[in-house]
Design a protein around this motif. Structure first.
Motif, PDB file in Angstrom:
ATOM      1  N   LEU A  25       1.018  -1.210   0.021  1.00 33.77           N
ATOM      2  CA  LEU A  25      -0.076  -0.070  -0.012  1.00 33.77           C
ATOM      3  C   LEU A  25       0.867   1.328   0.132  1.00 33.77           C
ATOM      4  CD1 LEU A  25      -2.808   1.399   0.305  1.00 33.77           C
ATOM      5  CD2 LEU A  25      -2.575   1.295   2.651  1.00 33.77           C
ATOM      6  N   ARG A  26       0.763   2.275  -0.905  1.00 37.01           N
ATOM      7  CA  ARG A  26       1.325   3.405  -1.100  1.00 37.01           C
ATOM      8  C   ARG A  26       0.461   4.414  -1.089  1.00 37.01           C
ATOM      9  NH1 ARG A  26       6.884   2.248  -2.160  1.00 37.01           N
ATOM     10  NH2 ARG A  26       7.336  -0.116  -2.409  1.00 37.01           N
ATOM     11  N   VAL A  27       0.372   5.422  -0.403  1.00 36.17           N
ATOM     12  CA  VAL A  27      -0.692   6.844  -0.653  1.00 36.17           C
ATOM     13  C   VAL A  27       0.296   7.853  -0.677  1.00 36.17           C
ATOM     14  CG1 VAL A  27      -2.485   7.995   0.613  1.00 36.17           C
ATOM     15  CG2 VAL A  27      -2.037   5.544   0.896  1.00 36.17           C
ATOM     16  N   ARG A  28       0.021   8.796  -1.546  1.00 35.83           N
ATOM     17  CA  ARG A  28       0.581   9.881  -1.911  1.00 35.83           C
ATOM     18  C   ARG A  28      -0.323  11.175  -1.929  1.00 35.83           C
ATOM     19  NH1 ARG A  28       3.023   6.207  -5.021  1.00 35.83           N
ATOM     20  NH2 ARG A  28       5.253   5.446  -4.552  1.00 35.83           N
ATOM     21  N   PHE A  29      -0.196  12.201  -1.343  1.00 34.65           N
ATOM     22  CA  PHE A  29      -0.987  13.329  -1.358  1.00 34.65           C
ATOM     23  C   PHE A  29      -0.224  14.670  -2.339  1.00 34.65           C
ATOM     24  CE2 PHE A  29      -2.067  11.626   3.113  1.00 34.65           C
ATOM     25  CZ  PHE A  29      -3.497  11.281   2.549  1.00 34.65           C
ATOM     26  N   SER A  30      -0.875  15.145  -2.854  1.00 38.04           N
ATOM     27  CA  SER A  30      -0.473  16.226  -3.974  1.00 38.04           C
ATOM     28  C   SER A  30      -0.825  17.363  -2.937  1.00 38.04           C
ATOM     29  CB  SER A  30      -1.188  16.372  -5.166  1.00 38.04           C
ATOM     30  OG  SER A  30      -0.773  15.092  -6.033  1.00 38.04           O
ATOM     31  N   THR A  31       0.454  18.219  -2.901  1.00 37.32           N
ATOM     32  CA  THR A  31       0.057  19.661  -2.169  1.00 37.32           C
ATOM     33  C   THR A  31       0.937  20.641  -3.137  1.00 37.32           C
ATOM     34  OG1 THR A  31       2.240  19.387  -0.902  1.00 37.32           O
ATOM     35  CG2 THR A  31       0.325  18.398   0.096  1.00 37.32           C
ATOM     36  N   HIS A  37       4.518  11.693   0.730  1.00 36.52           N
ATOM     37  CA  HIS A  37       4.772  10.344   0.691  1.00 36.52           C
ATOM     38  C   HIS A  37       4.195   9.753   2.036  1.00 36.52           C
ATOM     39  CE1 HIS A  37       6.997  10.095  -2.985  1.00 36.52           C
ATOM     40  NE2 HIS A  37       7.443  11.239  -2.785  1.00 36.52           N
ATOM     41  N   ALA A  38       2.797   9.535   2.316  1.00 38.85           N
ATOM     42  CA  ALA A  38       2.185   9.446   3.610  1.00 38.85           C
ATOM     43  C   ALA A  38       2.313   8.077   4.088  1.00 38.85           C
ATOM     44  CB  ALA A  38       0.894   9.551   3.650  1.00 38.85           C
ATOM     45  N   ASP A 239      -1.657  -8.487  17.777  1.00 44.96           N
ATOM     46  CA  ASP A 239      -0.112  -8.202  17.065  1.00 44.96           C
ATOM     47  C   ASP A 239      -0.181  -6.585  16.763  1.00 44.96           C
ATOM     48  OD1 ASP A 239       0.287 -11.237  16.023  1.00 44.96           O
ATOM     49  OD2 ASP A 239      -1.813 -10.804  15.660  1.00 44.96           O
ATOM     50  N   VAL A 240       1.102  -6.627  16.639  1.00 40.96           N
ATOM     51  CA  VAL A 240       1.307  -5.148  16.413  1.00 40.96           C
ATOM     52  C   VAL A 240       2.029  -4.789  15.304  1.00 40.96           C
ATOM     53  CG1 VAL A 240       3.594  -5.138  18.008  1.00 40.96           C
ATOM     54  CG2 VAL A 240       2.238  -2.912  17.473  1.00 40.96           C
ATOM     55  N   LEU A 241       1.888  -3.374  14.413  1.00 39.04           N
ATOM     56  CA  LEU A 241       2.536  -3.005  13.463  1.00 39.04           C
ATOM     57  C   LEU A 241       3.284  -1.593  14.217  1.00 39.04           C
ATOM     58  CD1 LEU A 241       0.635  -2.984  10.133  1.00 39.04           C
ATOM     59  CD2 LEU A 241       2.508  -4.591  10.808  1.00 39.04           C
ATOM     60  N   VAL A 242       4.661  -1.342  14.211  1.00 40.04           N
ATOM     61  CA  VAL A 242       5.104  -0.338  14.265  1.00 40.04           C
ATOM     62  C   VAL A 242       5.478   0.480  13.154  1.00 40.04           C
ATOM     63  CG1 VAL A 242       6.976   1.013  15.829  1.00 40.04           C
ATOM     64  CG2 VAL A 242       6.065  -1.179  16.561  1.00 40.04           C
ATOM     65  N   MET A 243       4.843   1.785  13.118  1.00 36.77           N
ATOM     66  CA  MET A 243       5.175   2.662  11.770  1.00 36.77           C
ATOM     67  C   MET A 243       5.837   3.853  12.136  1.00 36.77           C
ATOM     68  SD  MET A 243       1.508   2.298   9.632  1.00 36.77           S
ATOM     69  CE  MET A 243       2.387   3.050   8.306  1.00 36.77           C
ATOM     70  N   TYR A 244       6.693   4.093  10.973  1.00 40.13           N
ATOM     71  CA  TYR A 244       7.568   5.307  11.033  1.00 40.13           C
ATOM     72  C   TYR A 244       7.931   5.889   9.658  1.00 40.13           C
ATOM     73  CZ  TYR A 244      11.423   8.758  12.456  1.00 40.13           C
ATOM     74  OH  TYR A 244      12.119   9.820  12.295  1.00 40.13           O
ATOM     75  N   ALA A 245       7.370   7.099   9.415  1.00 35.92           N
ATOM     76  CA  ALA A 245       7.597   7.621   8.216  1.00 35.92           C
ATOM     77  C   ALA A 245       6.984   7.103   7.098  1.00 35.92           C
ATOM     78  CB  ALA A 245       9.212   8.133   7.964  1.00 35.92           C
ATOM     79  N   GLY A 246       5.802   6.230   7.503  1.00 33.42           N
ATOM     80  CA  GLY A 246       5.031   5.700   6.356  1.00 33.42           C
ATOM     81  C   GLY A 246       5.392   4.305   6.242  1.00 33.42           C
ATOM     82  N   ARG A 247       6.124   3.686   6.717  1.00 33.07           N
ATOM     83  CA  ARG A 247       6.609   2.522   6.658  1.00 33.07           C
ATOM     84  C   ARG A 247       6.408   1.505   7.932  1.00 33.07           C
ATOM     85  NH1 ARG A 247      12.864   4.051   4.457  1.00 33.07           N
ATOM     86  NH2 ARG A 247      12.090   5.410   2.888  1.00 33.07           N
ATOM     87  N   VAL A 248       6.486   0.236   7.660  1.00 33.13           N
ATOM     88  CA  VAL A 248       6.560  -0.584   8.948  1.00 33.13           C
ATOM     89  C   VAL A 248       8.050  -0.839   9.200  1.00 33.13           C
ATOM     90  CG1 VAL A 248       5.737  -2.938   9.592  1.00 33.13           C
ATOM     91  CG2 VAL A 248       4.230  -1.472   8.096  1.00 33.13           C
ATOM     92  N   VAL A 249       8.278  -0.455  10.394  1.00 33.11           N
ATOM     93  CA  VAL A 249       9.602  -0.639  11.134  1.00 33.11           C
ATOM     94  C   VAL A 249       9.958  -1.939  11.881  1.00 33.11           C
ATOM     95  CG1 VAL A 249      10.405   1.639  10.533  1.00 33.11           C
ATOM     96  CG2 VAL A 249       9.643   0.826  13.027  1.00 33.11           C
ATOM     97  N   GLU A 250       8.560  -2.514  12.552  1.00 39.41           N
ATOM     98  CA  GLU A 250       8.602  -3.561  13.128  1.00 39.41           C
ATOM     99  C   GLU A 250       7.274  -4.262  13.256  1.00 39.41           C
ATOM    100  OE1 GLU A 250      10.483  -5.479  17.430  1.00 39.41           O
ATOM    101  OE2 GLU A 250      10.850  -3.464  17.059  1.00 39.41           O
TER     102      GLU A 250
END
Length: 357
Positions: A25-31, A37-38, A239-250
Protein backbone atom coordinates in the motif's frame (compact mmCIF):
# COMPACT_ATOMS: atom_id res chain seq x y z
CA UNK A 1 -3.50 -18.41 14.73
CA UNK A 2 -1.14 -15.76 13.41
CA UNK A 3 -2.29 -12.70 11.48
CA UNK A 4 0.96 -12.65 9.53
CA UNK A 5 1.98 -14.27 6.31
CA UNK A 6 5.44 -15.81 6.26
CA UNK A 7 6.76 -13.07 4.03
CA UNK A 8 6.29 -9.33 3.54
CA UNK A 9 6.66 -9.74 -0.23
CA UNK A 10 4.15 -7.29 -1.77
CA UNK A 11 3.31 -9.87 -4.40
CA UNK A 12 2.50 -12.61 -1.91
CA UNK A 13 -1.10 -13.86 -1.99
CA UNK A 14 -3.34 -13.13 1.01
CA UNK A 15 -3.21 -15.53 3.91
CA UNK A 16 -5.75 -18.34 3.86
CA UNK A 17 -7.42 -17.06 7.04
CA UNK A 18 -7.12 -13.34 6.22
CA UNK A 19 -10.27 -11.22 6.28
CA UNK A 20 -8.27 -8.07 5.47
CA UNK A 21 -5.20 -8.26 3.22
CA UNK A 22 -3.05 -5.24 2.39
CA UNK A 23 -0.25 -5.54 -0.16
CA UNK A 24 2.34 -2.84 -0.96
CA UNK A 25 0.00 0.00 0.00
CA UNK A 26 1.30 3.43 -1.02
CA UNK A 27 -0.53 6.70 -0.46
CA UNK A 28 0.66 10.03 -1.86
CA UNK A 29 -0.95 13.45 -1.40
CA UNK A 30 -0.45 16.25 -3.91
CA UNK A 31 0.16 19.61 -2.22
CA UNK A 32 1.39 23.03 -3.29
CA UNK A 33 4.76 22.20 -1.74
CA UNK A 34 5.11 18.83 -3.46
CA UNK A 35 4.10 15.20 -3.01
CA UNK A 36 3.63 13.83 0.51
CA UNK A 37 4.62 10.16 0.74
CA UNK A 38 2.22 9.36 3.58
CA UNK A 39 2.31 5.55 3.32
CA UNK A 40 5.24 3.88 1.63
CA UNK A 41 4.73 0.22 0.79
CA UNK A 42 3.14 -1.59 3.75
CA UNK A 43 1.73 -5.13 3.70
CA UNK A 44 -0.14 -7.15 6.30
CA UNK A 45 -2.93 -9.69 6.86
CA UNK A 46 -5.59 -9.69 9.56
CA UNK A 47 -7.94 -12.55 10.41
CA UNK A 48 -11.40 -12.28 11.93
CA UNK A 49 -11.43 -12.38 15.71
CA UNK A 50 -7.96 -10.80 15.90
CA UNK A 51 -6.88 -7.32 17.00
CA UNK A 52 -4.00 -5.57 15.25
CA UNK A 53 -2.41 -2.57 16.97
CA UNK A 54 -0.90 0.06 14.66
CA UNK A 55 1.40 2.38 16.62
CA UNK A 56 3.74 5.26 15.94
CA UNK A 57 4.13 9.00 16.35
CA UNK A 58 1.81 11.52 14.72
CA UNK A 59 2.47 11.62 10.99
CA UNK A 60 3.69 8.04 10.75
CA UNK A 61 0.85 7.00 8.41
CA UNK A 62 -1.44 5.17 10.86
CA UNK A 63 -4.69 7.03 10.20
CA UNK A 64 -3.94 7.36 6.48
CA UNK A 65 -3.75 3.57 6.31
CA UNK A 66 -7.11 3.20 8.03
CA UNK A 67 -8.78 5.73 5.75
CA UNK A 68 -7.30 3.96 2.73
CA UNK A 69 -8.89 0.66 3.73
CA UNK A 70 -12.30 2.35 3.77
CA UNK A 71 -11.63 4.24 0.54
CA UNK A 72 -12.15 7.62 2.18
CA UNK A 73 -9.35 9.58 0.49
CA UNK A 74 -10.22 12.23 -2.08
CA UNK A 75 -9.14 10.77 -5.44
CA UNK A 76 -8.61 14.29 -6.83
CA UNK A 77 -5.66 14.92 -4.52
CA UNK A 78 -4.65 11.41 -3.44
CA UNK A 79 -2.92 8.58 -5.26
CA UNK A 80 -3.48 5.16 -3.69
CA UNK A 81 -1.68 2.13 -5.14
CA UNK A 82 -1.23 -1.45 -4.04
CA UNK A 83 -3.94 -3.92 -3.13
CA UNK A 84 -6.52 -3.93 -0.35
CA UNK A 85 -8.76 -6.98 -0.20
CA UNK A 86 -11.68 -7.32 2.19
CA UNK A 87 -12.72 -10.95 2.46
CA UNK A 88 -11.30 -11.44 -1.03
CA UNK A 89 -13.01 -8.38 -2.58
CA UNK A 90 -10.79 -5.69 -4.08
CA UNK A 91 -11.18 -2.31 -2.36
CA UNK A 92 -8.45 -0.30 -4.06
CA UNK A 93 -9.86 1.33 -7.16
CA UNK A 94 -13.42 0.17 -6.46
CA UNK A 95 -16.32 2.38 -7.53
CA UNK A 96 -17.80 4.70 -4.93
CA UNK A 97 -21.12 2.81 -5.02
CA UNK A 98 -19.26 -0.41 -4.19
CA UNK A 99 -17.42 1.27 -1.33
CA UNK A 100 -20.67 2.70 0.04
CA UNK A 101 -22.13 -0.82 0.15
CA UNK A 102 -19.06 -2.09 1.99
CA UNK A 103 -18.81 0.76 4.51
CA UNK A 104 -20.97 0.07 7.51
CA UNK A 105 -22.08 -3.36 6.32
CA UNK A 106 -18.68 -5.11 5.92
CA UNK A 107 -16.25 -2.57 7.40
CA UNK A 108 -16.59 0.42 9.69
CA UNK A 109 -14.46 3.03 11.43
CA UNK A 110 -14.59 4.68 14.84
CA UNK A 111 -13.09 8.11 14.28
CA UNK A 112 -10.76 9.85 16.69
CA UNK A 113 -12.89 12.92 17.47
CA UNK A 114 -16.41 11.71 18.20
CA UNK A 115 -17.78 15.25 18.68
CA UNK A 116 -16.92 16.31 15.14
CA UNK A 117 -17.66 12.88 13.62
CA UNK A 118 -21.25 12.97 14.91
CA UNK A 119 -23.72 15.41 13.36
CA UNK A 120 -24.97 18.07 15.80
CA UNK A 121 -28.27 18.33 13.89
CA UNK A 122 -29.52 14.78 14.42
CA UNK A 123 -30.15 12.73 17.52
CA UNK A 124 -27.74 9.96 18.42
CA UNK A 125 -30.43 7.35 17.82
CA UNK A 126 -31.13 8.68 14.32
CA UNK A 127 -27.46 8.56 13.41
CA UNK A 128 -27.13 4.94 14.54
CA UNK A 129 -30.36 3.91 12.83
CA UNK A 130 -29.55 5.54 9.46
CA UNK A 131 -26.82 3.10 8.28
CA UNK A 132 -28.91 0.17 9.51
CA UNK A 133 -31.84 1.29 7.35
CA UNK A 134 -29.59 1.91 4.36
CA UNK A 135 -27.87 -1.48 4.44
CA UNK A 136 -30.75 -3.71 5.57
CA UNK A 137 -33.85 -1.96 4.23
CA UNK A 138 -35.39 -1.94 7.72
CA UNK A 139 -38.30 0.34 8.56
CA UNK A 140 -37.84 3.41 10.75
CA UNK A 141 -39.38 1.59 13.69
CA UNK A 142 -37.15 -1.45 13.24
CA UNK A 143 -34.05 0.76 12.84
CA UNK A 144 -34.88 2.72 15.97
CA UNK A 145 -35.32 -0.52 17.90
CA UNK A 146 -31.93 -1.68 16.64
CA UNK A 147 -30.30 1.66 17.60
CA UNK A 148 -31.68 1.41 21.13
CA UNK A 149 -30.48 -2.18 21.35
CA UNK A 150 -26.96 -1.17 20.28
CA UNK A 151 -26.82 1.74 22.74
CA UNK A 152 -27.67 -0.69 25.49
CA UNK A 153 -25.04 -3.17 24.33
CA UNK A 154 -22.28 -0.56 24.48
CA UNK A 155 -23.27 0.40 28.01
CA UNK A 156 -25.31 3.60 27.58
CA UNK A 157 -27.72 3.86 30.55
CA UNK A 158 -31.43 4.34 29.77
CA UNK A 159 -30.83 3.77 26.04
CA UNK A 160 -34.47 4.35 25.06
CA UNK A 161 -34.34 7.86 26.49
CA UNK A 162 -30.77 8.69 25.48
CA UNK A 163 -31.44 7.72 21.85
CA UNK A 164 -33.37 11.01 21.55
CA UNK A 165 -30.47 13.12 22.85
CA UNK A 166 -28.04 15.05 20.68
CA UNK A 167 -24.26 14.44 20.73
CA UNK A 168 -23.54 17.55 22.83
CA UNK A 169 -25.74 16.07 25.57
CA UNK A 170 -23.41 13.05 25.85
CA UNK A 171 -20.13 12.99 27.75
CA UNK A 172 -16.92 12.23 25.83
CA UNK A 173 -16.96 8.58 26.88
CA UNK A 174 -20.63 8.19 25.98
CA UNK A 175 -20.07 9.75 22.54
CA UNK A 176 -17.26 7.29 21.93
CA UNK A 177 -19.58 4.44 22.91
CA UNK A 178 -22.22 5.81 20.55
CA UNK A 179 -19.64 5.88 17.74
CA UNK A 180 -18.83 2.24 18.43
CA UNK A 181 -22.56 1.41 18.42
CA UNK A 182 -22.93 3.12 15.05
CA UNK A 183 -19.93 1.27 13.63
CA UNK A 184 -21.21 -2.13 14.79
CA UNK A 185 -24.92 -1.70 14.08
CA UNK A 186 -24.67 -3.82 10.90
CA UNK A 187 -22.25 -6.40 12.38
CA UNK A 188 -19.28 -5.56 10.10
CA UNK A 189 -16.44 -8.04 9.81
CA UNK A 190 -13.79 -5.29 10.13
CA UNK A 191 -13.69 -2.47 12.68
CA UNK A 192 -11.01 0.24 12.48
CA UNK A 193 -10.73 2.24 15.71
CA UNK A 194 -8.66 5.41 15.33
CA UNK A 195 -7.37 6.57 18.73
CA UNK A 196 -10.61 5.50 20.46
CA UNK A 197 -9.35 6.45 23.95
CA UNK A 198 -7.76 9.83 23.18
CA UNK A 199 -8.78 12.67 25.54
CA UNK A 200 -10.68 10.29 27.82
CA UNK A 201 -9.84 9.85 31.50
CA UNK A 202 -8.21 6.58 32.49
CA UNK A 203 -11.37 5.06 33.93
CA UNK A 204 -13.33 5.66 30.72
CA UNK A 205 -10.35 4.48 28.66
CA UNK A 206 -10.41 1.16 30.50
CA UNK A 207 -14.16 0.86 29.92
CA UNK A 208 -13.79 1.52 26.16
CA UNK A 209 -11.02 -1.08 25.86
CA UNK A 210 -13.09 -3.64 27.75
CA UNK A 211 -16.00 -2.84 25.44
CA UNK A 212 -13.90 -3.36 22.29
CA UNK A 213 -12.65 -6.68 23.63
CA UNK A 214 -16.16 -7.83 24.54
CA UNK A 215 -17.51 -6.83 21.13
CA UNK A 216 -14.62 -8.58 19.34
CA UNK A 217 -15.49 -11.79 21.13
CA UNK A 218 -19.24 -11.34 20.56
CA UNK A 219 -19.14 -10.37 16.88
CA UNK A 220 -15.91 -12.10 15.88
CA UNK A 221 -14.79 -8.94 14.10
CA UNK A 222 -11.27 -8.18 12.95
CA UNK A 223 -10.11 -4.99 14.69
CA UNK A 224 -7.44 -2.54 13.60
CA UNK A 225 -6.59 -0.38 16.62
CA UNK A 226 -4.72 2.79 15.65
CA UNK A 227 -3.00 4.38 18.63
CA UNK A 228 0.14 6.05 19.94
CA UNK A 229 -0.44 4.49 23.36
CA UNK A 230 1.63 1.35 23.91
CA UNK A 231 -0.33 0.64 27.07
CA UNK A 232 -3.47 0.26 24.96
CA UNK A 233 -1.63 -2.12 22.64
CA UNK A 234 -0.45 -4.20 25.58
CA UNK A 235 -4.01 -4.36 26.89
CA UNK A 236 -5.93 -5.75 23.92
CA UNK A 237 -3.81 -6.20 20.76
CA UNK A 238 -2.84 -9.66 19.54
CA UNK A 239 -0.27 -8.33 17.08
CA UNK A 240 1.35 -4.98 16.37
CA UNK A 241 2.70 -2.95 13.47
CA UNK A 242 5.11 -0.17 14.42
CA UNK A 243 5.08 2.56 11.76
CA UNK A 244 7.59 5.31 11.11
CA UNK A 245 7.60 7.77 8.17
CA UNK A 246 4.93 5.76 6.37
CA UNK A 247 6.77 2.45 6.64
CA UNK A 248 6.46 -0.60 8.87
CA UNK A 249 9.64 -0.77 10.95
CA UNK A 250 8.67 -3.65 13.25
CA UNK A 251 5.92 -6.23 13.47
CA UNK A 252 4.96 -9.33 15.38
CA UNK A 253 2.92 -10.61 18.33
CA UNK A 254 2.27 -7.69 20.66
CA UNK A 255 3.68 -9.39 23.76
CA UNK A 256 6.96 -10.21 21.99
CA UNK A 257 7.42 -6.77 20.44
CA UNK A 258 6.77 -5.00 23.74
CA UNK A 259 8.95 -7.41 25.71
CA UNK A 260 11.85 -7.61 23.27
CA UNK A 261 11.88 -4.84 20.61
CA UNK A 262 14.20 -5.27 17.63
CA UNK A 263 14.09 -1.76 16.13
CA UNK A 264 15.66 1.31 17.77
CA UNK A 265 12.47 3.28 17.18
CA UNK A 266 10.34 0.73 19.02
CA UNK A 267 12.90 0.72 21.81
CA UNK A 268 12.68 4.52 21.94
CA UNK A 269 8.88 4.46 22.16
CA UNK A 270 9.04 1.97 25.03
CA UNK A 271 11.72 4.02 26.79
CA UNK A 272 9.45 7.05 26.86
CA UNK A 273 6.63 5.20 28.65
CA UNK A 274 6.56 5.05 32.48
CA UNK A 275 6.56 1.56 34.01
CA UNK A 276 4.64 0.49 37.11
CA UNK A 277 7.60 -1.65 38.19
CA UNK A 278 10.19 1.04 37.41
CA UNK A 279 12.06 3.51 39.57
CA UNK A 280 9.82 6.50 40.25
CA UNK A 281 12.93 8.72 40.36
CA UNK A 282 14.15 7.57 36.95
CA UNK A 283 13.68 10.06 34.12
CA UNK A 284 11.81 9.03 30.99
CA UNK A 285 13.93 9.06 27.84
CA UNK A 286 12.18 10.65 24.84
CA UNK A 287 13.03 9.73 21.27
CA UNK A 288 15.49 12.44 20.19
CA UNK A 289 14.74 14.77 17.29
CA UNK A 290 11.52 15.10 15.32
CA UNK A 291 9.72 12.95 12.74
CA UNK A 292 10.94 13.63 9.18
CA UNK A 293 9.11 15.58 6.54
CA UNK A 294 7.25 13.20 4.26
CA UNK A 295 7.67 15.69 1.41
CA UNK A 296 11.33 14.67 1.34
CA UNK A 297 11.86 11.49 3.41
CA UNK A 298 15.41 10.60 4.47
CA UNK A 299 17.34 8.17 2.32
CA UNK A 300 18.12 4.66 3.52
CA UNK A 301 16.50 3.92 6.87
CA UNK A 302 14.11 6.80 7.53
CA UNK A 303 14.93 6.65 11.25
CA UNK A 304 18.70 6.96 10.85
CA UNK A 305 18.93 10.74 11.56
CA UNK A 306 17.47 10.09 15.04
CA UNK A 307 19.06 6.71 15.74
CA UNK A 308 21.72 6.24 18.41
CA UNK A 309 22.83 2.88 16.98
CA UNK A 310 24.04 3.76 13.48
CA UNK A 311 27.61 3.36 14.70
CA UNK A 312 26.88 -0.29 15.47
CA UNK A 313 26.11 -0.91 11.80
CA UNK A 314 29.16 0.94 10.54
CA UNK A 315 29.87 3.16 7.54
CA UNK A 316 26.98 4.93 5.85
CA UNK A 317 24.82 1.86 5.34
CA UNK A 318 21.93 3.22 7.47
CA UNK A 319 21.89 6.44 5.45
CA UNK A 320 22.34 4.80 2.05
CA UNK A 321 20.54 1.45 2.14
CA UNK A 322 16.88 0.98 2.89
CA UNK A 323 16.32 -2.07 5.17
CA UNK A 324 14.09 -4.83 3.90
CA UNK A 325 10.50 -4.67 5.25
CA UNK A 326 9.97 -7.15 8.07
CA UNK A 327 8.18 -10.41 7.37
CA UNK A 328 6.57 -12.37 10.20
CA UNK A 329 8.27 -11.38 13.46
CA UNK A 330 10.99 -8.91 12.56
CA UNK A 331 12.24 -5.36 12.12
CA UNK A 332 13.33 -3.20 9.18
CA UNK A 333 16.78 -2.57 10.64
CA UNK A 334 20.36 -3.32 9.63
CA UNK A 335 21.08 -4.57 13.15
CA UNK A 336 20.73 -8.32 13.48
CA UNK A 337 18.07 -9.56 15.89
CA UNK A 338 20.71 -10.92 18.27
CA UNK A 339 22.69 -7.68 18.22
CA UNK A 340 19.58 -5.59 18.80
CA UNK A 341 18.57 -7.84 21.69
CA UNK A 342 21.97 -7.39 23.34
CA UNK A 343 22.08 -3.64 22.77
CA UNK A 344 18.55 -2.95 23.93
CA UNK A 345 18.98 -5.07 27.05
CA UNK A 346 21.64 -2.59 28.11
CA UNK A 347 24.51 -5.10 28.14
CA UNK A 348 26.47 -2.97 25.70
CA UNK A 349 26.53 0.70 24.85
CA UNK A 350 25.98 1.99 21.29
CA UNK A 351 29.05 3.25 19.52
CA UNK A 352 28.81 6.89 18.34
CA UNK A 353 27.12 7.21 14.99
CA UNK A 354 25.80 9.86 12.66
CA UNK A 355 22.43 9.85 14.44
CA UNK A 356 23.93 10.57 17.88
CA UNK A 357 23.52 13.97 19.43
Amino acid sequence: MSTWTKTADPGAPPGADAFLSVRDLRVRFSTEDGTVHAVDGISFDLARGRTLGVVGESGSGKSVTGLSVLGLHDPRTTEVTGRILLDGQEVTGAREKTLERLRGARMAMVFQDSLTALSPYHTVGEQIAEPYRRHTGASRREARRRAIEMLGRVGIPSPRLRADDYPHQFSGGMRQRAMIAMALVCDPGLLIADEPTTALDVTVQAQILDLLEDLRQEFGSAIVLITHDLGVVAEIADDVLVMYAGRVVERGPAAEVLRSPRHPYTRGLLGSVPRLDGDVEEDLVPVPGSPPSLLDPPSGCAFHPRCAFTGEVGGTRCADERPKPPGGRGAACHLTADRARALFAGRTRPRPGRGDS
